[in-house]
Design a protein around this motif. Structure first.
Motif, PDB file in Angstrom:
ATOM      1  N   ARG A  49       0.849  -1.190   0.000  1.00  0.00           N
ATOM      2  CA  ARG A  49       0.000   0.000   0.000  1.00  0.00           C
ATOM      3  C   ARG A  49       0.881   1.235   0.000  1.00  0.00           C
ATOM      4  N   ALA A  50       0.367   2.328  -0.531  1.00  0.00           N
ATOM      5  CA  ALA A  50       1.083   3.596  -0.508  1.00  0.00           C
ATOM      6  C   ALA A  50       0.109   4.695  -0.125  1.00  0.00           C
ATOM      7  N   VAL A  51       0.598   5.617   0.674  1.00  0.00           N
ATOM      8  CA  VAL A  51      -0.198   6.770   1.088  1.00  0.00           C
ATOM      9  C   VAL A  51       0.591   8.010   0.705  1.00  0.00           C
ATOM     10  N   THR A  52      -0.075   8.956   0.068  1.00  0.00           N
ATOM     11  CA  THR A  52       0.581  10.202  -0.314  1.00  0.00           C
ATOM     12  C   THR A  52      -0.170  11.360   0.308  1.00  0.00           C
ATOM     13  N   TYR A  53       0.572  12.240   0.962  1.00  0.00           N
ATOM     14  CA  TYR A  53      -0.001  13.441   1.544  1.00  0.00           C
ATOM     15  C   TYR A  53       0.377  14.626   0.678  1.00  0.00           C
ATOM     16  N   GLN A  54      -0.502  15.597   0.613  1.00  0.00           N
ATOM     17  CA  GLN A  54      -0.233  16.790  -0.177  1.00  0.00           C
ATOM     18  C   GLN A  54       0.853  17.613   0.507  1.00  0.00           C
ATOM     19  N   GLN A  55       1.869  17.989  -0.271  1.00  0.00           N
ATOM     20  CA  GLN A  55       2.937  18.813   0.276  1.00  0.00           C
ATOM     21  C   GLN A  55       2.484  20.269   0.240  1.00  0.00           C
ATOM     22  N   THR A  56       2.563  20.914   1.361  1.00  0.00           N
ATOM     23  CA  THR A  56       2.127  22.294   1.481  1.00  0.00           C
ATOM     24  C   THR A  56       3.198  23.222   0.932  1.00  0.00           C
ATOM     25  N   ASP A  57       2.766  24.252   0.257  1.00  0.00           N
ATOM     26  CA  ASP A  57       3.671  25.262  -0.273  1.00  0.00           C
ATOM     27  C   ASP A  57       4.178  26.115   0.887  1.00  0.00           C
ATOM     28  N   ILE A  58       5.495  26.256   0.985  1.00  0.00           N
ATOM     29  CA  ILE A  58       6.089  27.010   2.092  1.00  0.00           C
ATOM     30  C   ILE A  58       5.626  28.463   2.078  1.00  0.00           C
ATOM     31  N   ALA A  59       5.517  29.060   0.893  1.00  0.00           N
ATOM     32  CA  ALA A  59       5.082  30.456   0.805  1.00  0.00           C
ATOM     33  C   ALA A  59       3.641  30.614   1.298  1.00  0.00           C
ATOM     34  N   ALA A  60       2.772  29.669   0.951  1.00  0.00           N
ATOM     35  CA  ALA A  60       1.376  29.739   1.394  1.00  0.00           C
ATOM     36  C   ALA A  60       1.284  29.548   2.905  1.00  0.00           C
ATOM     37  N   LEU A  61       2.088  28.657   3.432  1.00  0.00           N
ATOM     38  CA  LEU A  61       2.084  28.416   4.874  1.00  0.00           C
ATOM     39  C   LEU A  61       2.615  29.633   5.625  1.00  0.00           C
ATOM     40  N   THR A  62       3.643  30.257   5.082  1.00  0.00           N
ATOM     41  CA  THR A  62       4.197  31.467   5.691  1.00  0.00           C
ATOM     42  C   THR A  62       3.165  32.594   5.665  1.00  0.00           C
ATOM     43  N   ALA A  63       2.427  32.724   4.566  1.00  0.00           N
ATOM     44  CA  ALA A  63       1.377  33.748   4.464  1.00  0.00           C
ATOM     45  C   ALA A  63       0.278  33.490   5.496  1.00  0.00           C
ATOM     46  N   LEU A  64      -0.086  32.226   5.694  1.00  0.00           N
ATOM     47  CA  LEU A  64      -1.098  31.886   6.702  1.00  0.00           C
ATOM     48  C   LEU A  64      -0.614  32.278   8.092  1.00  0.00           C
ATOM     49  N   ILE A  65       0.642  31.997   8.396  1.00  0.00           N
ATOM     50  CA  ILE A  65       1.200  32.350   9.705  1.00  0.00           C
ATOM     51  C   ILE A  65       1.140  33.856   9.913  1.00  0.00           C
ATOM     52  N   ARG A  66       1.507  34.624   8.882  1.00  0.00           N
ATOM     53  CA  ARG A  66       1.463  36.086   9.004  1.00  0.00           C
ATOM     54  C   ARG A  66       0.032  36.599   9.190  1.00  0.00           C
ATOM     55  N   GLN A  67      -0.936  35.983   8.508  1.00  0.00           N
ATOM     56  CA  GLN A  67      -2.339  36.380   8.686  1.00  0.00           C
ATOM     57  C   GLN A  67      -2.806  36.113  10.105  1.00  0.00           C
ATOM     58  N   LEU A  68      -2.459  34.943  10.626  1.00  0.00           N
ATOM     59  CA  LEU A  68      -2.852  34.605  11.992  1.00  0.00           C
ATOM     60  C   LEU A  68      -2.192  35.542  12.995  1.00  0.00           C
ATOM     61  N   GLN A  69      -0.912  35.852  12.774  1.00  0.00           N
ATOM     62  CA  GLN A  69      -0.226  36.779  13.665  1.00  0.00           C
ATOM     63  C   GLN A  69      -0.879  38.155  13.618  1.00  0.00           C
ATOM     64  N   GLN A  70      -1.253  38.598  12.432  1.00  0.00           N
ATOM     65  CA  GLN A  70      -1.900  39.904  12.294  1.00  0.00           C
ATOM     66  C   GLN A  70      -3.247  39.911  13.019  1.00  0.00           C
ATOM     67  N   GLU A  71      -4.000  38.833  12.873  1.00  0.00           N
ATOM     68  CA  GLU A  71      -5.301  38.739  13.536  1.00  0.00           C
ATOM     69  C   GLU A  71      -5.151  38.771  15.054  1.00  0.00           C
ATOM     70  N   LEU A  72      -4.074  38.161  15.551  1.00  0.00           N
ATOM     71  CA  LEU A  72      -3.822  38.146  16.990  1.00  0.00           C
ATOM     72  C   LEU A  72      -3.124  39.410  17.474  1.00  0.00           C
ATOM     73  N   GLY A  73      -2.714  40.261  16.536  1.00  0.00           N
ATOM     74  CA  GLY A  73      -2.054  41.509  16.911  1.00  0.00           C
ATOM     75  C   GLY A  73      -0.609  41.331  17.324  1.00  0.00           C
ATOM     76  N   ILE A  74       0.048  40.276  16.841  1.00  0.00           N
ATOM     77  CA  ILE A  74       1.426  40.024  17.226  1.00  0.00           C
ATOM     78  C   ILE A  74       2.379  40.053  16.033  1.00  0.00           C
ATOM     79  N   VAL A  75       2.004  40.766  15.003  1.00  0.00           N
ATOM     80  CA  VAL A  75       2.862  40.869  13.832  1.00  0.00           C
ATOM     81  C   VAL A  75       4.094  41.678  14.199  1.00  0.00           C
ATOM     82  N   CYS A  76       5.233  41.121  13.891  1.00  0.00           N
ATOM     83  CA  CYS A  76       6.488  41.824  14.136  1.00  0.00           C
ATOM     84  C   CYS A  76       6.807  42.672  12.917  1.00  0.00           C
ATOM     85  N   ARG A  77       6.888  43.932  13.115  1.00  0.00           N
ATOM     86  CA  ARG A  77       7.223  44.832  12.018  1.00  0.00           C
ATOM     87  C   ARG A  77       8.714  45.146  12.099  1.00  0.00           C
TER      88      ARG A  77
END
Length: 87
Positions: A49-77
């Motif tokens: 059997r083989a299982v394949t997981y979708q590889q997440t794009d690093i740029a998209a993941l980084t953008a998500l982290i920045r959005q979450l940080q902005q929403e929480l008010g902890i964006v480092c400028r």
């Protein structure tokens, strides 16, 4: 002019946002360090059997982290550069 567009995170509690941020940061670390596999193969009694997981794009993941940080008010400028004036 004010931004009236609601956030995609509207309605999430700060605790849920913090947990999502933590999960996204851990996923980014695992992806960048190679700790997160993409394809796995294994043999079972009735065959291989083989299982394949979708590889997440690093740029998209980084953008998500920045959005979450902005929403929480902890964006480092970035700080303004220090400039020396000689007279």
């Amino acid at each position: 002019m004010s931004n009236l567009t609601p956030s995609i995170f509207a309605g999430m509690s700060p605790t849920a946002l913090q947990q999502a941020l933590s999960n996204a940061q851990n996923a980014l670390i695992e992806l960048q360090t190679g700790a997160k596999g993409v394809t796995f193969s294994y043999t079972q009694g009735d065959g291989t059997r083989a299982v394949t997981y979708q590889q997440t794009d690093i740029a998209a993941l980084t953008a998500l982290i920045r959005q979450l940080q902005q929403e929480l008010g902890i964006v480092c400028r970035a700080r303004r550069p220090i400039r020396f004036v000689f007279r």
